[in-house]
Every structure is written in structure tokens, then in C-alpha cells.
Motif scaffolding. Structure first.
Motif, short mmCIF file in Angstrom:
data_model
loop_
_atom_site.label_atom_id
_atom_site.label_comp_id
_atom_site.label_asym_id
_atom_site.label_seq_id
_atom_site.Cartn_x
_atom_site.Cartn_y
_atom_site.Cartn_z
N SER A 56 -3.03 -9.65 3.73
CA SER A 56 -4.02 -10.64 4.15
C SER A 56 -3.91 -10.96 5.64
O SER A 56 -4.86 -11.47 6.24
CB SER A 56 -3.87 -11.93 3.33
OG SER A 56 -2.68 -12.62 3.68
N THR A 57 -2.77 -10.62 6.26
CA THR A 57 -2.63 -10.88 7.69
C THR A 57 -3.48 -9.93 8.53
O THR A 57 -3.52 -10.07 9.76
CB THR A 57 -1.16 -10.74 8.13
OG1 THR A 57 -0.70 -9.39 7.91
CG2 THR A 57 -0.26 -11.70 7.37
N GLU A 58 -4.17 -8.98 7.89
CA GLU A 58 -5.08 -8.11 8.64
C GLU A 58 -6.13 -8.94 9.36
O GLU A 58 -6.62 -8.56 10.44
CB GLU A 58 -5.74 -7.07 7.74
CG GLU A 58 -6.82 -7.62 6.84
CD GLU A 58 -7.65 -6.54 6.18
OE1 GLU A 58 -8.40 -5.84 6.89
OE2 GLU A 58 -7.55 -6.39 4.96
N LEU A 61 -6.66 -18.58 6.08
CA LEU A 61 -5.28 -18.09 5.95
C LEU A 61 -4.46 -19.02 5.06
O LEU A 61 -3.66 -18.57 4.24
CB LEU A 61 -4.62 -17.97 7.33
CG LEU A 61 -4.93 -16.70 8.11
CD1 LEU A 61 -4.23 -16.72 9.46
CD2 LEU A 61 -4.53 -15.46 7.33
N LEU A 101 -5.70 -11.89 10.74
CA LEU A 101 -5.09 -12.38 11.97
C LEU A 101 -5.05 -11.27 13.02
O LEU A 101 -5.39 -11.49 14.18
CB LEU A 101 -3.68 -12.89 11.68
CG LEU A 101 -2.85 -13.34 12.89
CD1 LEU A 101 -3.55 -14.49 13.61
CD2 LEU A 101 -1.45 -13.73 12.46
N TRP A 102 -4.64 -10.08 12.59
CA TRP A 102 -4.58 -8.96 13.52
C TRP A 102 -5.97 -8.56 13.99
O TRP A 102 -6.15 -8.10 15.13
CB TRP A 102 -3.87 -7.77 12.87
CG TRP A 102 -2.42 -8.03 12.61
CD1 TRP A 102 -1.82 -8.20 11.39
CD2 TRP A 102 -1.39 -8.19 13.58
NE1 TRP A 102 -0.48 -8.46 11.55
CE2 TRP A 102 -0.19 -8.45 12.88
CE3 TRP A 102 -1.36 -8.15 14.98
CZ2 TRP A 102 1.02 -8.66 13.53
CZ3 TRP A 102 -0.16 -8.35 15.63
CH2 TRP A 102 1.02 -8.60 14.91
N ILE A 139 -2.58 -17.95 1.53
CA ILE A 139 -1.15 -18.18 1.33
C ILE A 139 -0.92 -19.11 0.14
O ILE A 139 -0.03 -18.89 -0.69
CB ILE A 139 -0.51 -18.76 2.60
CG1 ILE A 139 -0.55 -17.70 3.71
CG2 ILE A 139 0.92 -19.20 2.34
CD1 ILE A 139 -0.14 -18.22 5.08
N GLY A 141 -6.26 -4.39 10.80
CA GLY A 141 -6.72 -5.41 11.74
C GLY A 141 -7.32 -4.79 12.98
O GLY A 141 -8.38 -5.21 13.46
N ILE A 194 1.07 -10.10 2.66
CA ILE A 194 1.25 -9.31 3.88
C ILE A 194 -0.06 -8.67 4.32
O ILE A 194 -0.42 -8.71 5.50
CB ILE A 194 2.34 -8.23 3.66
CG1 ILE A 194 3.69 -8.90 3.41
CG2 ILE A 194 2.43 -7.31 4.88
CD1 ILE A 194 4.80 -7.93 3.04
N ALA A 219 -1.40 -3.64 7.54
CA ALA A 219 -2.19 -4.81 7.94
C ALA A 219 -2.57 -4.74 9.41
O ALA A 219 -3.70 -5.07 9.79
CB ALA A 219 -1.40 -6.09 7.65
N PHE A 252 3.18 -4.26 6.48
CA PHE A 252 2.83 -4.91 7.74
C PHE A 252 2.14 -3.92 8.68
O PHE A 252 1.19 -4.28 9.38
CB PHE A 252 4.09 -5.47 8.42
CG PHE A 252 4.40 -6.89 8.02
CD1 PHE A 252 3.53 -7.93 8.34
CD2 PHE A 252 5.54 -7.19 7.30
CE1 PHE A 252 3.80 -9.23 7.97
CE2 PHE A 252 5.82 -8.49 6.91
CZ PHE A 252 4.95 -9.51 7.25
#
Length: 297
Positions: A242-244, A272, A246-247, A276, A18, A240, A14, A11
């Protein structure tokens, strides 16, 4: 406990990646894309070589060969991403880059004949629709070149992830990372010299932003990712990381005051969801055929 440490490290990676989209945008005001990459990879290989100096004594020829392949792919991906950022926004750059986790299974299918299941296929189509919402205008002539370059970057990262998974089975991950960074730095400096971009800005804002990319987005983030994957599954790692995207959007709004449109929000949500869906394969549908799913509908 080690499992949770691994997830925290991912996290953190990420979030760092991000934030890197916003700092890359700032750096581009003072340096060319080629200069930025030369600096960040040089900083990365220098720090890693100092920290893991003793390991360098045990490096193998296969590590050097494989590291150079990964370094070329890594440099190519970052080059397309950084140049693309000149023509598109940081948040769109971040979200389009993130679809590399959907592309990887298809590379495995063509290279190793691994089966692509319905979730990965559905995820790919959703990602394409999402990119359409993010990037496509009313006419083909208005398609943003930055978005297309960033899409090429996503393929570059996908191939880098694919070959890393193959090579890391037989190599020391740290040594492979060091050679990879060194090779990327070499390619970066060759481009800088070939283009004659040898005059570097000394403006503190540009220097600090680029050093952030070298120290945190390159050195720290890649070390965290490598170590974390000892404790976390590949699927969870991909989710986890892949949330870069979003950030990337969050930091673009906070640092650069970027204004998000409804199309961008819809496109981001679709990408996203695609990531997922492709990586988690919801338990509700596991083991069910397409006919079973149609009956449920």
C-alpha cells in the motif's frame, strides 16, 4: 532471513509500482492508454515465458481458465487507471488506487460471507473521506472524471487480488502469472486494433518510459510479489504494497515537479491511515467491544 528477503522484495515492488505512476504520465505524451498497456503486458509475458519456459510444459486447463479471468480483471484495472491518469495527477491516481486493500475485505464479505470487523469498516469510511479531500471540488459538476475512473480501477485491482488469493491455492503462481499477463496482452491488442491505433511513436523518451513499465512495473514487480508472499503474511504484504501510493507521490514530485496542495496532503494521510488501520488492527483495541472502546474514550 527469508522473512526479511520477502519484505525487502515487497518494498522494492511498492517503490517500482510507485515510480510507475510518473512513467505512465510520461508515456501518455507519446502513446495512447491502449498502446501503453499492449506494450507493457506483451513485454511482461515475453520475458516471463522465456525465463520460465520449462514450466510452461506443465500448464493445466484450469490455470489457463483462471489466468484469463485474472488477466481480464488486471487489464480492466490498468485501463481505468491509465485512462484516468489523463485527467488527474499521478499522485492522486496513486493514492486512490491504493484503497483497493480496504475494498478487498468487503468483496470477501459479499462473496464468501466473511465478517467485516470494525477496523475494516472504519478504514473504509476514512478512505472515502480521504478521496473527498483529494478529489471533490465545491460542486458536483467539478468532480474530476479521472478520479472517478481511478476509483473504478481500485475496485478492479481489489477483485483481481481477491480472485488471485482463491486461485493461487491450487495453481502454480508463476504459470498463473504468465497466463494472466498473456490474457491481459491479448485484451490490450484487441482494443488497439479495434480503435485503429496501430501507429506507434518511436520517440526515445516515450519508448524508454513504456519499456520501464513493461520490464520493471509489470515483469519484475509481479515476480517479486509472487515470490515474496511465500515468506510474508497477507496482512504485512498488503501494508507494504500500500506504500506504493506514497512512492507515487514522491516520484511525481521528483520526476514531474508536481506541486502538492494542503487538501492533497490531508487526503493522502487519511487514505494511508485507513489502509494501515484496516490491515494492522491495532493491538490496543484487539479483543475489546465497542462498549469497551466508548468507556476508554
Amino acid at each position: 532471513m527469508s522473512k526479511y528477503i520477502g519484505e525487502i522484495m515487497l518494498f522494492t515492488t511498492a517503490i517500482i509500482w510507485g515510480s510507475g505512476f510518473a512513467f505512465s504520465a510520461i508515456s501518455l505524451d507519446y502513446f495512447t492508454p491502449y498502446q501503453i498497456l499492449a506494450i507493457r503486458f506483451s513485454v511482461g509475458v515475453l520475458i516471463l515465458s522465456i525465463i520460465f519456459y520449462n514450466r510452461l510444459k506443465h500448464i493445466k486447463k484450469s490455470t489457463i481458465k483462471r489466468g484469463f479471468i485474472l488477466g481480464f480483471l488486471l487489464y480492466l484495472a490498468f485501463l481505468l487507471q491509465t485512462v484516468g491518469l489523463q485527467y488527474t495527477t499521478p499522485s492522486k491516481n496513486a493514492f486512490i488506487t491504493a484503497i483497493n486493500v480496504v475494498i478487498v475485505p468487503f468483496i470477501a464479505f459479499f462473496m464468501d460471507k466473511r465478517k467485516v470487523d470494525k477496523f475494516e469498516l472504519s478504514g473504509a469510511f476514512l478512505a472515502i473521506i480521504g478521496i473527498g479531500f483529494l478529489s471533490l471540488q465545491l460542486s458536483v459538476a467539478d468532480i474530476n472524471v479521472g478520479d472517478l475512473l481511478t476509483l473504478g480501477c481500485a475496485f478492479g485491482f481489489a477483485y483481481q487480488i481477491y480472485y488471485t488469493a482463491k486461485y493461487v491455492k491450487d495453481e502454480d503462481p508463476i504459470l498463473l502469472t504468465i497466463v494472466q499477463m498473456g490474457a491481459a496482452a491479448l485484451f490490450a491488442w484487441l482494443f488497439v486494433l479495434a480503435k485503429g491505433e496501430v501507429d506507434f511513436s518511436l520517440e526515445w523518451k516515450g519508448v524508454l518510459s513504456t519499456l520501464y513499465l513493461g520490464i520493471f512495473s509489470t515483469t519484475l514487480a509481479y515476480c517479486f510479489q509472487t515470490m515474496a508472499q511465500k515468506f510474508t503474511s497477507e496482512t504485512k504484504t498488503a501494508i507494504i504494497l500500500s506504500t506504493e501510493a506514497l512512492w507515487g507521490m514522491v516520484f511525481s514530485v521528483i520526476i514531474l515537479s508536481e506541486v502538492l496542495t494542503g487538501r492533497m496532503i490531508i487526503g493522502a494521510a487519511l487514505i494511508l491511515t485507513a489502509i494501515i488501520l484496516a490491515e494492522t488492527k491495532p493491538d490496543f483495541f484487539k479483543g475489546k467491544s465497542l462498549e469497551d472502546i466508548k468507556e476508554i474514550k
